[in-house]
Design a protein around this motif. Structure first.
Motif, PDB file in Angstrom:
ATOM      1  N   MET A   8      -8.426  55.806  36.113  1.00 48.36           N
ATOM      2  CA  MET A   8      -8.044  55.957  34.474  1.00 48.36           C
ATOM      3  C   MET A   8      -9.888  57.284  34.743  1.00 48.36           C
ATOM      4  SD  MET A   8      -9.314  54.193  31.209  1.00 48.36           S
ATOM      5  CE  MET A   8      -8.004  53.473  30.996  1.00 48.36           C
ATOM      6  N   LYS A   9     -10.831  56.349  35.267  1.00 49.77           N
ATOM      7  CA  LYS A   9     -12.651  57.095  36.025  1.00 49.77           C
ATOM      8  C   LYS A   9     -12.326  58.313  36.284  1.00 49.77           C
ATOM      9  CE  LYS A   9     -15.786  54.309  35.465  1.00 49.77           C
ATOM     10  NZ  LYS A   9     -17.023  54.764  34.780  1.00 49.77           N
ATOM     11  N   HIS A  10     -11.638  58.453  37.219  1.00 50.81           N
ATOM     12  CA  HIS A  10     -11.497  59.331  38.546  1.00 50.81           C
ATOM     13  C   HIS A  10     -11.400  60.519  36.882  1.00 50.81           C
ATOM     14  CE1 HIS A  10     -12.469  57.189  42.426  1.00 50.81           C
ATOM     15  NE2 HIS A  10     -13.238  57.015  41.910  1.00 50.81           N
ATOM     16  N   VAL A  11      -9.744  60.412  36.576  1.00 48.09           N
ATOM     17  CA  VAL A  11      -9.125  61.278  36.660  1.00 48.09           C
ATOM     18  C   VAL A  11     -10.068  62.052  34.664  1.00 48.09           C
ATOM     19  CG1 VAL A  11      -7.363  59.991  34.995  1.00 48.09           C
ATOM     20  CG2 VAL A  11      -6.503  61.819  35.836  1.00 48.09           C
ATOM     21  N   LEU A  12      -9.622  61.032  34.201  1.00 48.63           N
ATOM     22  CA  LEU A  12     -11.243  61.420  33.168  1.00 48.63           C
ATOM     23  C   LEU A  12     -12.110  62.551  34.138  1.00 48.63           C
ATOM     24  CD1 LEU A  12     -11.210  58.475  30.686  1.00 48.63           C
ATOM     25  CD2 LEU A  12      -9.858  60.769  30.593  1.00 48.63           C
ATOM     26  N   ASN A  13     -13.297  62.057  35.059  1.00 47.27           N
ATOM     27  CA  ASN A  13     -14.264  62.921  34.894  1.00 47.27           C
ATOM     28  C   ASN A  13     -13.894  64.155  35.666  1.00 47.27           C
ATOM     29  OD1 ASN A  13     -16.772  61.090  35.055  1.00 47.27           O
ATOM     30  ND2 ASN A  13     -15.823  59.503  35.903  1.00 47.27           N
TER      31      ASN A  13
END
Length: 567
Positions: A328-333
């Protein structure tokens, strides 16, 4: 140059800012507990029982992102199991350390106490329920690999936000390992993402945003659990998409933001929110969704696969396609860095949600306290940085109507729903708040008289540490949520009446205040009292409510639950 394994494990927890260890002493963990005090700044909470300790570690973790509980073998770890299950269900990072018999006792299958009398020392951690509730389940046996196994368990709990289990035999506690191992920090980087899948995900999301006229964002619990509040807030700022939360996600975004629309609860939402999400939105970007019955209005949410993007902690679903190993953190960034081109033609729709701007009704002076008045009036008592904890039942449903100031943390157990959870969770949150060096940060509990009776002993631990919560007891003469589902007049929904205002004296609180509230005017005066607003002592506030009075959303949910049970 060396350090005992017992101290090593607490030094590792301390490096991740876990300063309080919860649990109950038992003969198989006593040697281990000696090492807590050897770590500067670390303390042993000393709970009333293991169930409460698990709840407390859960509440602590929701503030800090990691909690720790120590139990003894068998009887202790099984007592904690319900709390561990709640942490698993609700994705809460938790390290469970069980002091277990020495390896020689295990190898010789000695008939020790706390066993089932069959010489099997693995039975507790391998019972079906325990195995399912633990992301990692380790019994330490080899001192040469023990430090790396401890590190691995802590990493798994932190990254995946699930409970882990470490069985630590008594004979290994005092054995020394190289102190230099502490010089290398535990690797907390997220697992490697599927780069090709992430690229495709971002590309598809951007295309769907470009083609949408009325996209919205719904922020749920797992977005906050996995440390993505900042990314969610940036997405709202950049896109200006209308944003909603769920009951589990309440407090995950700034509710004062002009693009915040309220809490979405399927058909149980306020009419304006229900109309907007169900009939106007043509694309839903869901962050960390938990689509349980109490979080979706008994599954009445209107999420069509044709207009839905689900971003989860370790996978993303777009319409009917699921992409694994997408953090989640990767794709949102990544999305934040590319979204500008997709929203350049988007014109923010004007938002008008009367439910967010409802005026607090005036106190009549003669009217009894009602759920309707309570949950609207309490909004003026809340302030930034509060931790608001609501018990399953009228409190967790009623708080949906209250507007949170920015940076307010909401804690409830909407999915697991174990009544009594919040007393222990309040203790954990209090200790985490105290460690945050913010003395003005308030912890506010709302709990029913029935739920309180399950875990009331943990108020004693709050008194022991001179903690200063607000304990609002909603006295409605029993289990109102159960009465609404079934058995309105049944004796099994009754509880023995308690003199709640005697509890703080019973638990030997040193500086406390007892308050009883019978009318809406008394409640209004309380919420505007500046002395009351200062968290300088522990307070017990008993609110007297009608037995069947409940938030309208709970009444409707209970009706749907009753129908589901009957069918």
């Amino acid at each position: 140059m060396s350090i005992t394994l017992g101290q090593y494990i607490f030094e590792r927890m301390n490096q991740l800012h876990v300063k309080t260890i919860f649990g109950v002493p038992g003969d198989f963990n006593l040697l281990l507990l000696d090492y807590i005090s050897k770590v500067p700044g670390m303390r042993w909470a000393g709970n009333a029982n293991e169930l409460n300790a698990a709840y407390a570690a859960d509440g602590y973790s929701r503030v800090t992102r990691l909690g720790c509980i120590v139990t003894t073998f068998g009887v202790g770890e099984l007592s904690a199991l319900n709390g561990i299950a709640g942490a698993y269900a609700e994705q809460v990072g938790l390290v469970h350390i069980a002091g277990v018999p020495a390896t020689s006792s295990q190898n010789n299958r000695l008939l020790l106490h706390h066993t089932l009398g069959n010489g099997d020392f693995t039975v507790y951690r391998k019972i079906k329920m325990s195995a399912h509730l633990l992301n990692v389940n380790v019994m330490l046996k080899d001192i040469t690999t023990a430090p790396s196994e401890i590190d691995r368990c802590i990493r798994e709990a932190y990254i995946h936000q699930r409970p882990v289990y470490i069985g630590l035999p008594t004979n290994l506690v005092d054995i020394e390992v190289p102190r230099s191992l502490l010089d290398t920090e535990i690797d907390l980087t997220l697992p490697e993402t599927n780069a090709a899948a992430e690229e495709e995900v971002v590309s598809r999301v951007l295309d769907l945003i470009k083609g949408a006229d009325n996209p919205i964002i719904i922020v749920d619990a797992c977005c906050a659990r996995h440390g993505c509040r900042g990314e969610a807030q940036k997405l709202i700022e950049l896109t200006q998409f209308p944003t909603f939360t769920t009951p589990m996600g309440k407090g995950a975004v700034n509710e004062s933001h002009p693009r915040f629309g309220g809490v979405y609860l399927g058909d149980l939402s306020s009419p304006d929110v229900k109309e907007f999400v169900n009939n106007k939105a043509d694309l839903i970007i869901s962050l960390g969704a938990v689509l349980s019955d109490f979080n979706t209005g008994a599954f009445t949410h209107r999420f069509s696969t044709n207009d839905l993007i689900e971003v989860h902690s370790d996978y993303t679903k777009i319409r009917n396609a699921t992409y694994e190993r997408i953090q989640m953190k990767h794709v949102l960034n990544t999305l934040l860095g590319k979204i500008g081109s997709a929203i350049k033609d988007y014109k923010p729709v004007e938002l008008h949600f009367p439910s967010l701007k409802q005026k607090i009704p005036s106190a009549s002076g003669t009217g009894k306290v009602s759920q309707e008045y309570l949950w609207k009036a309490v909004a003026k008592f809340f302030r930034e940085d509060d931790i608001v904890i609501t018990e399953t039942g009228t409190s967790s449903f009623g708080i949906v109507q209250s507007k949170f100031p920015n940076e307010t943390l909401g804690i409830s157990q909407v999915l697991w729903g174990s009544i009594g959870y919040t007393v222990g969770a309040t203790l954990g949150a209090l200790m985490a708040a105290e460690e945050s060096k913010k003395p003005s940060r308030r912890v506010i509990l709302f709990i029913g008289d029935g739920s309180l009776q399950l875990t009331v002993q943990e108020i004693s631990t709050m008194c022991k540490w001179n903690l200063k919560p607000y304990l609002f007891v909603l006295n409605n003469n029993g289990y109102t949520i159960e009465r609404l589902i079934h058995g309105e007049k049944a004796s099994y929904n009754d509880v023995q009446p308690w003199k709640h205002l005697k509890l703080l004296d019973l638990f030997n609180a040193q500086d406390y205040e007892n308050i009883t509230v019978n009318t809406d005017k008394e409640l209004d005066e309380l919420f505007t009292d500046q002395k009351f607003a200062k968290n300088d002592k522990i307070r017990m506030i008993e609110l007297h409510l009608e037995e069947m009075d409940a938030p309208i959303s709970l009444i409707e949910q209970a009706n749907k639950t009753s129908q589901t049970n009957a069918s």
